[in-house]
Scaffold this motif. Structure first.
Motif, PDB file in Angstrom:
ATOM      1  N   UNK A  56      -0.093 -37.283   1.375  1.00  0.00           N
ATOM      2  CA  UNK A  56       0.576 -36.185   2.065  1.00  0.00           C
ATOM      3  C   UNK A  56       0.535 -36.392   3.577  1.00  0.00           C
ATOM      4  N   UNK A  57      -0.578 -36.913   4.078  1.00  0.00           N
ATOM      5  CA  UNK A  57      -0.681 -37.197   5.511  1.00  0.00           C
ATOM      6  C   UNK A  57       0.376 -38.216   5.925  1.00  0.00           C
ATOM      7  N   UNK A  58       0.478 -39.297   5.158  1.00  0.00           N
ATOM      8  CA  UNK A  58       1.451 -40.334   5.493  1.00  0.00           C
ATOM      9  C   UNK A  58       2.883 -39.833   5.330  1.00  0.00           C
ATOM     10  N   UNK A  59       3.087 -38.944   4.359  1.00  0.00           N
ATOM     11  CA  UNK A  59       4.412 -38.343   4.182  1.00  0.00           C
ATOM     12  C   UNK A  59       4.807 -37.545   5.421  1.00  0.00           C
ATOM     13  N   UNK A  60       3.868 -36.753   5.939  1.00  0.00           N
ATOM     14  CA  UNK A  60       4.138 -35.957   7.137  1.00  0.00           C
ATOM     15  C   UNK A  60       4.455 -36.855   8.335  1.00  0.00           C
ATOM     16  N   UNK A  61       3.702 -37.942   8.466  1.00  0.00           N
ATOM     17  CA  UNK A  61       3.938 -38.866   9.578  1.00  0.00           C
ATOM     18  C   UNK A  61       5.324 -39.491   9.464  1.00  0.00           C
ATOM     19  N   UNK A  62       5.704 -39.853   8.250  1.00  0.00           N
ATOM     20  CA  UNK A  62       7.012 -40.465   8.044  1.00  0.00           C
ATOM     21  C   UNK A  62       8.139 -39.474   8.317  1.00  0.00           C
ATOM     22  N   UNK A  63       7.979 -38.246   7.826  1.00  0.00           N
ATOM     23  CA  UNK A  63       9.041 -37.246   7.957  1.00  0.00           C
ATOM     24  C   UNK A  63       9.244 -36.820   9.406  1.00  0.00           C
ATOM     25  N   UNK A  64       8.136 -36.573  10.118  1.00  0.00           N
ATOM     26  CA  UNK A  64       8.251 -36.026  11.465  1.00  0.00           C
ATOM     27  C   UNK A  64       8.057 -37.058  12.576  1.00  0.00           C
ATOM     28  N   UNK A  65       7.484 -38.217  12.240  1.00  0.00           N
ATOM     29  CA  UNK A  65       7.206 -39.203  13.273  1.00  0.00           C
ATOM     30  C   UNK A  65       8.206 -40.325  13.364  1.00  0.00           C
ATOM     31  N   UNK A  66       9.002 -40.517  12.315  1.00  0.00           N
ATOM     32  CA  UNK A  66       9.985 -41.604  12.314  1.00  0.00           C
ATOM     33  C   UNK A  66      11.358 -41.042  11.959  1.00  0.00           C
ATOM     34  N   UNK A  67      11.792 -40.112  12.770  1.00  0.00           N
ATOM     35  CA  UNK A  67      13.031 -39.397  12.474  1.00  0.00           C
ATOM     36  C   UNK A  67      14.224 -40.158  13.041  1.00  0.00           C
ATOM     37  N   UNK A  68      15.144 -40.612  12.198  1.00  0.00           N
ATOM     38  CA  UNK A  68      16.353 -41.265  12.716  1.00  0.00           C
ATOM     39  C   UNK A  68      17.181 -40.279  13.533  1.00  0.00           C
ATOM     40  N   UNK A  69      17.864 -40.783  14.527  1.00  0.00           N
ATOM     41  CA  UNK A  69      18.707 -39.917  15.353  1.00  0.00           C
ATOM     42  C   UNK A  69      19.751 -39.229  14.477  1.00  0.00           C
ATOM     43  N   UNK A  70      19.844 -37.928  14.628  1.00  0.00           N
ATOM     44  CA  UNK A  70      20.816 -37.165  13.853  1.00  0.00           C
ATOM     45  C   UNK A  70      20.348 -36.776  12.470  1.00  0.00           C
ATOM     46  N   UNK A  71      19.073 -37.082  12.144  1.00  0.00           N
ATOM     47  CA  UNK A  71      18.598 -36.776  10.792  1.00  0.00           C
ATOM     48  C   UNK A  71      18.514 -35.279  10.551  1.00  0.00           C
ATOM     49  N   UNK A  72      18.082 -34.533  11.559  1.00  0.00           N
ATOM     50  CA  UNK A  72      17.982 -33.084  11.425  1.00  0.00           C
ATOM     51  C   UNK A  72      19.168 -32.438  12.123  1.00  0.00           C
ATOM     52  N   UNK A  73      20.017 -31.806  11.339  1.00  0.00           N
ATOM     53  CA  UNK A  73      21.199 -31.145  11.867  1.00  0.00           C
ATOM     54  C   UNK A  73      21.306 -29.748  11.272  1.00  0.00           C
ATOM     55  N   UNK A  74      21.899 -28.855  12.026  1.00  0.00           N
ATOM     56  CA  UNK A  74      22.156 -27.509  11.516  1.00  0.00           C
ATOM     57  C   UNK A  74      23.310 -27.572  10.524  1.00  0.00           C
ATOM     58  N   UNK A  75      23.122 -26.957   9.367  1.00  0.00           N
ATOM     59  CA  UNK A  75      24.178 -26.904   8.360  1.00  0.00           C
ATOM     60  C   UNK A  75      24.669 -25.467   8.201  1.00  0.00           C
ATOM     61  N   UNK A  76      25.915 -25.288   7.764  1.00  0.00           N
ATOM     62  CA  UNK A  76      26.459 -23.935   7.587  1.00  0.00           C
ATOM     63  C   UNK A  76      26.204 -23.357   6.203  1.00  0.00           C
ATOM     64  N   UNK A  77      25.352 -23.997   5.413  1.00  0.00           N
ATOM     65  CA  UNK A  77      25.257 -23.676   3.986  1.00  0.00           C
ATOM     66  C   UNK A  77      24.809 -22.248   3.717  1.00  0.00           C
ATOM     67  N   UNK A  78      23.810 -21.762   4.451  1.00  0.00           N
ATOM     68  CA  UNK A  78      23.313 -20.405   4.190  1.00  0.00           C
ATOM     69  C   UNK A  78      24.445 -19.392   4.295  1.00  0.00           C
ATOM     70  N   UNK A  79      25.220 -19.473   5.363  1.00  0.00           N
ATOM     71  CA  UNK A  79      26.313 -18.509   5.539  1.00  0.00           C
ATOM     72  C   UNK A  79      27.426 -18.738   4.523  1.00  0.00           C
ATOM     73  N   UNK A  80      27.711 -19.990   4.202  1.00  0.00           N
ATOM     74  CA  UNK A  80      28.760 -20.276   3.227  1.00  0.00           C
ATOM     75  C   UNK A  80      28.416 -19.700   1.852  1.00  0.00           C
ATOM     76  N   UNK A  81      27.153 -19.760   1.475  1.00  0.00           N
ATOM     77  CA  UNK A  81      26.752 -19.292   0.146  1.00  0.00           C
ATOM     78  C   UNK A  81      26.558 -17.783   0.117  1.00  0.00           C
ATOM     79  N   UNK A  82      25.909 -17.233   1.141  1.00  0.00           N
ATOM     80  CA  UNK A  82      25.525 -15.816   1.111  1.00  0.00           C
ATOM     81  C   UNK A  82      26.491 -14.902   1.850  1.00  0.00           C
ATOM     82  N   UNK A  83      27.320 -15.475   2.733  1.00  0.00           N
ATOM     83  CA  UNK A  83      28.207 -14.645   3.540  1.00  0.00           C
ATOM     84  C   UNK A  83      27.538 -14.049   4.758  1.00  0.00           C
ATOM     85  N   UNK A  84      26.272 -14.431   5.014  1.00  0.00           N
ATOM     86  CA  UNK A  84      25.533 -13.919   6.167  1.00  0.00           C
ATOM     87  C   UNK A  84      24.982 -15.083   6.978  1.00  0.00           C
TER      88      UNK A  84
END
Length: 275
Positions: free
Chosen positions: A227-255
């Motif tokens: 789990x420690x290594x998973x956290x390091x990989x997820x947050x420490x080696x983030x490719x550019x553009x990997x985390x983006x805002x998506x419209x999914x919540x509003x598209x599904x719920x209408x809010x």
């Protein structure tokens, strides 16, 4: 209609339950300890454990849909009996299934998405509720220490995750879909700290940890090495553009999705009083 919610006592599951009740549906909640569930009046609480398929089968009787979590215990260990769970759901004639992704791959996600069930896969980014891990240090020292300060993530409110799940369970058009959920904004750690400071009305200090300091801290807390290594990989080696805002919540719920500032205001008491 009756819906079975597993993980009903968790930060997301409680919102799934609330939205289903609000929509007028009957809710059956599966939990290991019904005596500690503290769920709303009218919820049918049954004892069971997703990791033990034989305890799930009775809870599936007469339900229209089921919400699953891909975790075997409170440590988020992946389930190893995914095919057995899917077979039990199929035999019970359940109409719809939603699955909330887990921390690490197990057998449930491929079993569900590879089946002929009417499934919807929900994969949030970082939960806003994860910030509650900072509550005790903020109360005790007014200091937050985290690695990877510059990494920006679009944290999502647990209520928005619950709303998407409840919608997918009760409305048509979501079958066979995988939904990546985010909040409305990308925030790095200092920005999150500033927002929390504004919510509680006093400044919170921040210090960035090194990766080695992070490892030492997590090991002291008993976090498994994988789990420690998973956290390091997820947050420490983030490719550019990997985390983006998506419209999914509003598209599904209408809010529109809730902001972290709203979450911080809702949970300010946790950062200002003794637990």
């Amino acid at each position: 209609m009756t819906y079975l919610v597993t993980g009903a006592t968790g930060s997301v599951g409680r919102h799934v339950v609330a939205y289903l009740l609000e929509a007028g549906h009957r809710v059956r909640a599966l939990t290991r300890d019904p005596g500690r569930a503290r769920l709303p009046e009218g919820v049918e609480v049954v004892q069971g454990d997703l990791g033990r398929t034989e305890t799930l089968r009775p809870a599936l009787k007469g339900v229209e849909g089921v919400h699953l979590i891909d975790a075997a215990d409170s440590a988020y260990a992946p389930l190893r009996n995914g095919p057995e769970i899917v077979e039990a759901i199929r035999k019970a004639g359940v109409g719809k299934v939603t699955l909330l992704s887990g921390w690490s791959p197990g057998t449930l996600e491929p079993a569900v998405t590879g089946s002929d069930l009417a499934w919807t896969y929900v994969q949030p980014t970082e939960f806003m509720a994860n910030a509650l891990a900072w509550a005790e240090p903020v109360r005790e020292s007014g200091l937050i220490e985290e690695p990877f300060a510059a990494t920006k993530t679009a944290m999502v409110h647990e209520a928005d995750i619950g709303a998407v799940i409840a919608t997918a369970l009760t409305e048509d058009g979501h079958e066979g879909r995988s939904y990546g959920l985010t909040g409305p904004e990308l925030l790095d750690v200092p920005a999150k700290v500033r927002i929390l400071s504004e919510a509680i009305g006093r400044e919170i200090a921040f210090r960035e940890l090194t990766v080695d300091e992070m490892r030492e801290r997590y090991r002291a807390q008993g976090v498994p090495e994988e789990m420690i290594e998973f956290q390091i990989e997820v947050f420490g080696n983030v490719p550019e553009g990997a985390y983006q805002v998506t419209p999914t919540v509003e598209e599904v719920t209408g809010r529109p999705p809730r902001t972290f500032a709203r979450w911080a205001a809702e949970h300010a008491a946790a950062f200002t009083r003794s637990a």
